[in-house]
Every structure is written in structure tokens, then in C-alpha cells.
Design an enzyme around this catalytic site. Structure first.
Site, PDB file in Angstrom:
ATOM      1  N   GLY A   1     -33.583  32.183   7.905  1.00  0.00           N
ATOM      2  CA  GLY A   1     -34.722  31.910   7.030  1.00  0.00           C
ATOM      3  C   GLY A   1     -35.606  30.810   7.594  1.00  0.00           C
ATOM      4  O   GLY A   1     -36.834  30.901   7.546  1.00  0.00           O
TER       5      GLY A   1
ATOM      6  N   GLY B   1     -28.729  34.274  11.231  1.00  0.00           N
ATOM      7  CA  GLY B   1     -27.275  34.347  11.094  1.00  0.00           C
ATOM      8  C   GLY B   1     -26.685  35.673  11.545  1.00  0.00           C
ATOM      9  O   GLY B   1     -25.806  35.712  12.410  1.00  0.00           O
TER      10      GLY B   1
ATOM     11  N   ARG C   1     -23.244  28.241  16.046  1.00  0.00           N
ATOM     12  CA  ARG C   1     -23.801  27.105  15.307  1.00  0.00           C
ATOM     13  C   ARG C   1     -22.966  25.843  15.482  1.00  0.00           C
ATOM     14  O   ARG C   1     -23.497  24.739  15.498  1.00  0.00           O
ATOM     15  CB  ARG C   1     -23.847  27.411  13.811  1.00  0.00           C
ATOM     16  CG  ARG C   1     -25.119  28.013  13.413  1.00  0.00           C
ATOM     17  CD  ARG C   1     -25.225  28.100  11.927  1.00  0.00           C
ATOM     18  NE  ARG C   1     -26.193  29.158  11.668  1.00  0.00           N
ATOM     19  CZ  ARG C   1     -26.732  29.392  10.502  1.00  0.00           C
ATOM     20  NH1 ARG C   1     -26.394  28.690   9.458  1.00  0.00           N
ATOM     21  NH2 ARG C   1     -27.606  30.361  10.359  1.00  0.00           N
TER      22      ARG C   1
ATOM     23  N   LYS D   1     -32.347  42.611   4.091  1.00  0.00           N
ATOM     24  CA  LYS D   1     -33.059  41.917   3.004  1.00  0.00           C
ATOM     25  C   LYS D   1     -34.545  41.791   3.317  1.00  0.00           C
ATOM     26  O   LYS D   1     -35.015  40.776   3.812  1.00  0.00           O
ATOM     27  CB  LYS D   1     -32.434  40.529   2.789  1.00  0.00           C
ATOM     28  CG  LYS D   1     -31.029  40.621   2.237  1.00  0.00           C
ATOM     29  CD  LYS D   1     -30.419  39.230   2.143  1.00  0.00           C
ATOM     30  CE  LYS D   1     -29.042  39.173   2.735  1.00  0.00           C
ATOM     31  NZ  LYS D   1     -28.983  38.765   4.134  1.00  0.00           N
TER      32      LYS D   1
END
Ligand code: AMP
Length: 398
Positions: free
Chosen positions: A379, A355, A38, A199
């Protein structure tokens, strides 16, 4: 298609203050940046501006601090970025940045400390957010949003954009949107999505939107056990998301109607305890016996998934297949990354992102050059692909 205002549209930036929103929300350990991707991804926009003589002010957030917290400082990012730009990066806190900005020279870069140290950054009250960035905006000639991964509107990504007249999308932002639009609008078939991680609630929207669009969805990671349980398969003590069982059932049901095949692991690497040095137990059946926890996908699953990946013309990968952080449970993730990169057809359109996926790719040395694009957004990528409108993009459009 998005018709963005670009860096060139900012005109002559020499000697002018240009604020660049970036996403430096990277994992840091012992003051070292663990995911450098990133940080490197932010370099082209910054270089473009400093080569044109601008004074570049970077704003970003890191983690979810409750006010200023030493372990959530962007200081380690300052040094990491300095290495990639090969220059000294100045550093200041928003509340006393005025002088630091006024005394900048052309071509210099100043990084502002974690914007989330101020609760107003994420305030629901528009007035509070605008107040936070008012002074900064008054010092700026231009604003560039290059923080694709920060897709939820905040003071520094949304209100700041509206407060500065000369605004543009950065190089990374334009690239992210372009590459992901191709996947969203016109995926060449067969389209295979490989979705893993833990998740499940954060992946429901993309899974729903993939049903009917993708030909096959290959599921791994902890979320596979929620799907297995939802389809009546014993999962032992594996990590599952009870609240998501009904949703998982609905997705499996809808997939049957829409002719999207959802594949689940058929064998597993398990342990009796959830810890790094626990003994590996190979379970050669889909059912996980009582007392065992699924930690990674097994060899037969990998063989199945590899065959499907090889015949795909479009591949989306998000989320690790197992607990890749611990030795002995990284094979599923590593092999899937390599199949997509190396065994899948060379002309297939391959997109990875998120990520944890980037952390896994860096750690397991999966070559990102074999992918058409590795998105910095987790996301954000999933929301964009699921067709969500991202309000932060609006101010950047011509
Ligand atoms: P996510 O952020 O949802 O993509 O999840 C990433 C995390 O999922 C990583 O930290 C993995 O360690 C974790 N994970 C993957 N597979 C499993 C598993 N079988 N059991 C527990 N956690 C897992």
C-alpha cells in the site's frame, strides 16, 4: 526531493537508546517467518547503529490483533532477525519495558512485542496515542523511522517521532523513497506497469495515476476479471468486485482518452471450484464459460505481455497474476517475474513491490537482484507512486 535527516545526523549514539520503527508485518506459519525479505531489509540500519555502540530498541506491528493474541506475537521475528544479525535479540512488552531498556548494554538489540496489542497504537485520539508512547519516548535519545511499509500514521511511527528530538530516516526508508521518487518523477519511456492481485480497491489510486503516465498497463490476477466484466466480457464464476465495476469502466474510458493502453488477459487457466487441488482447465479465449473460475493467465496472454515487457525502459510490477500459492496456478506470476528480471532490457528501470509480490518472488525463486529495487511497501509503495503525501515522512525531513 526529500532532504532527510540521516543516521549520521544522530551524532554520537554510543551508549544511547535509539528507537527504530520497523515493519515486521510478515506472514508467519507454525512460528516460522514465511517472508524473510522485510526482516533482512531492516538489517542495515540496525547494524549501523549497533556498530556505533547504540542500544537499539525496535518497534513494529504484526497483523490486526484485537488486543494481545498469541498467534500475532513478534517472537518468531525475534529469532529470524537474530539469525540475520547473528546475535541474541532481547524481547519485552511495551508496558513493562522500562527495566529491560535500562539494563541494556551498548550494541544490544531489544525487540518490543507487537505494538497493535494496544488499541491506542491506531487510536484516532491524539492524546491516547501520545500516552501510549510517553514513557518509551522519555527513555530515548533518538528515533529512527525505517518502516516505509507502515505509512499510515500510528503512535509508534508518527507520535513517537514527534516526541523524540533526535530523529532520522533509516537506510531502508531513504532507499525506498529515493528509488520510488525516480519512478514517480522521471520514468523513462516506454513505461509499462504490470498490476495484479485481488484487492482492486487498494489499487484504484495507482491505476488512476498510471493512466496518462504509463504507456501500457498489463493487468492480471483476480482484478483482471472485474475489468473484463466492465468491458462486457463474460467471466464465468471468477472472483470479481461488483462494487468496483463502475470505477473499472471509468478507468478503461479514461485510458482510451489519455492514450494509455490497458491490456487484459486473452486466455486463462480455470477451475470449476476454488480449491488447491481442483482440475486445471485451459480456456483458449478471452470469454470464460459459465461455471468456470479464472485462476491464472494463459500462454497467449503471457506471450503478449512478454513482448511489451521486452521493449520497456521502465517497469513497475505489483501483484500476482494468479493464485500463485497453489501448484498449477503459479506459472503466470513466475513467468512475468522472470520476463521482467531476465528478458527485459538490462538498462530498464525495474521496480517490484508489495507483500504478496515479495512472497511470490521468494516462493517462485525470482531473482530480486535483477530488479533496481524491490519495495517492502505494498500500500505504501502504491500510495507514494500515486502522489499521496505520507505524513510519517514529515518529521524526518531536515
Ligand atoms: P493483492 O493483495 O490484492 O495483491 O492480492 C494477492 C492475492 O490475489 C493472492 O493471494 C492471490 O492468490 C490472489 N489472486 C490472484 N489471482 C487470483 C485469481 N485469479 N482468483 C482469486 N485470487 C487471485
Amino acid at each position: 526531493m526529500f532532504n532527510f535527516r540521516t543516521l549520521e545526523d544522530l551524532g554520537d549514539v554510543r551508549g544511547k537508546n535509539v528507537i527504530v520503527a520497523t515493519n515486521f508485518d510478515v506472514p508467519i506459519e507454525n512460528e516460522e517467518v514465511l517472508e524473510t525479505y522485510r526482516v533482512k531489509a531492516a538489517v542495515p540500519t540496525i547494524k549501523n547503529l549497533i556498530e556505533r555502540g547504540a542500544r537499539v530498541i525496535l518497534v513494529s506491528h504484526l497483523g490486526r490483533p484485537n488486543g494481545p493474541e498469541d498467534n500475532m506475537s513478534l517472537m518468531p521475528v525475534r529469532f529470524e532477525l537474530g539469525k540475520h544479525l547473528n546475535m541474541h535479540i532481547k524481547f519485552a512488552h511495551l508496558q513493562n519495558c522500562r527495566n529491560s531498556i535500562i539494563f541494556m548494554e551498548d550494541g544490544e538489540v531489544l525487540l518490543l512485542e507487537n505494538m497493535r496489542f494496544y488499541k491506542e497504537e491506531l487510536s484516532k485520539d491524539e492524546g491516547e496515542r501520545q500516552n501510549l508512547i510517553k514513557e518509551l519516548a522519555s527513555l530515548a535519545y533518538g528515533f529512527v523511522n525505517d518502516a516505509f511499509a507502515s505509512y499510515r500514521p500510528s503512535a509508534s511511527t508518527y507520535d513517537l517521532a514527534l516526541a523524540v528530538e533526535n530523529r532520522a530516516a533509516g537506510t531502508l526508508m531513504v532507499k525506498e523513497v529515493e528509488k520510488l521518487t525516480q519512478l514517480r518523477e522521471a520514468p523513462v519511456k516506454p513505461y509499462v506497469a504490470v498490476i495484479g492481485g485481488a484487492k482492486l480497491d487498494t489499487k484504484i489510486d495507482i491505476l488512476r495515476s498510471l493512466v496518462g503516465k504509463a504507456d501500457t498497463i498489463l493487468i492480471g490476477g483476480a482484478m483482471a476479471y472485474t475489468f473484463m466484466k466492465a468491458s462486457g466480457c463474460p467471466v464465468g464464476n471468477s472472483k470479481i468486485d461488483e462494487d468496483m465495476l463502475q470505477t473499472a469502466k471509468e478507468i478503461l474510458e479514461k485510458a482510451k482518452q489519455e492514450k494509455t493502453e490497458i491490456l487484459l488477459p486473452v486466455d486463462h487457466i480455470c477451475t470449476a471450484e476454488f480449491k488447491a487441488d481442483a482440475e486445471r482447465v485451459e480456456v483458449d479465449s478471452q470469454n470464460i464459460p459459465d461455471g468456470l473460475i479464472g485462476m491464472d493467465i494463459g500462454e497467449r496472454t503471457l506471450a503478449n505481455y512478454s513482448q511489451i515487457i521486452q521493449s520497456a525502459k521502465t517497469i513497475l510490477w505489483n501483484g500476482p497474476m494468479g493464485v500463485f500459492e497453489w501448484k498449477g496456478f503459479e506459472r503466470g506470476t513466475e513467468a512475468i517475474g522472470e520476463y521482467i528480471g531476465l528478458s527485459a532490457s538490462e538498462d530498464a528501470y525495474k521496480i517490484a513491490g508489495g507483500g504478496d509480490t515479495i512472497v511470490a518472488m521468494e516462493k517462485l525463486k525470482i531473482n530480486m537482484k535483477n530488479f533496481a529495487h524491490v519495495s517492502t511497501g505494498g500500500g505504501a509503495m502504491l500510495a507514494f507512486l500515486a502522489g499521496e503525501e505520507l505524513p510519517v515522512l514529515q518529521p524526518l525531513i531536515k
